[in-house]
Design a protein around this motif. Structure first.
Motif: not given
Length: 195
Positions: A44, A48, A51, A71-73, A107, A109, A111
């Protein structure tokens, strides 16, 4: 017409009553990634990420396949008129079944790099989320074209199609004009050919 056979039907006492034909089969997109060589420690870039949204519509989740960096929602939005129960297939301890009211979102996320299938227990449909270790990824359009920006350098080009990845192919962004990828056979076709 008497000489054509209906695609679907209801049996009634005095004959056959045709109903609406099934919707056309959606085309599968091809996910294309450029993995920097050597790999990035933080795909990333410390930012941040926005999403990515999957939309629950009647009898489907759109898009059917999505690619996101680690790590992207991922938001699953219920655009239907009734509650929908979303969960992670083969991972309900991470994302258990939970009813989502109409107009609401859920939602998650991811990892860890991998292939995840988000299911809808009420409609028996699913969408695939590919979590990749690079910010340079995209999905082809209906003509097979794709575009994303990446800085010049050495990369490994891969494509994901119907459940399988192509072998990584080295490319040099800034020097290569055209690359040909041979897409893998779909998993279901490979299984039936082996049987």
């Amino acid at each position: 017409r008497a000489d054509t056979r209906p695609l679907a039907n209801w049996r009634v006492e005095n004959g056959i009553l045709p109903i609406a034909p099934p919707p056309p089969e959606p085309r599968d997109g091809v996910v294309v990634t450029l993995d920097p060589d050597p790999p990035l420690k933080d795909p990333t870039g410390g930012a941040t990420p926005e999403p990515v949204t999957l939309e629950a519509r009647p009898l489907r989740l759109d898009p059917r396949i999505a690619a996101v960096a680690v790590g992207t929602p991922v938001a699953i939005r219920n655009d239907a008129q009734v509650p929908r129960t979303f969960y992670l297939k083969d991972g309900e301890s991470f994302m258990p079944r939970e009813a989502t009211p109409p107009g609401a979102s859920r939602q998650v996320k991811f990892t860890v790099i991998g292939e995840y299938e988000i299911g809808d227990a009420d409609q028996h449909v699913a969408a695939t989320v590919l979590v990749v270790g690079t910010p340079y990824h995209g999905i082809t359009d209906d003509k097979g074209a794709f575009a994303f920006e990446a800085p010049e350098g050495a990369y490994l080009l891969r494509a994901y199609y119907r459940g399988a990845w192509t072998p990584p192919q080295p490319v040099e962004v800034g020097k290569v004009k055209e690359v040909a990828l041979k897409l893998p056979a779909p998993k279901s076709a490979a299984r039936s050919a082996a049987a």
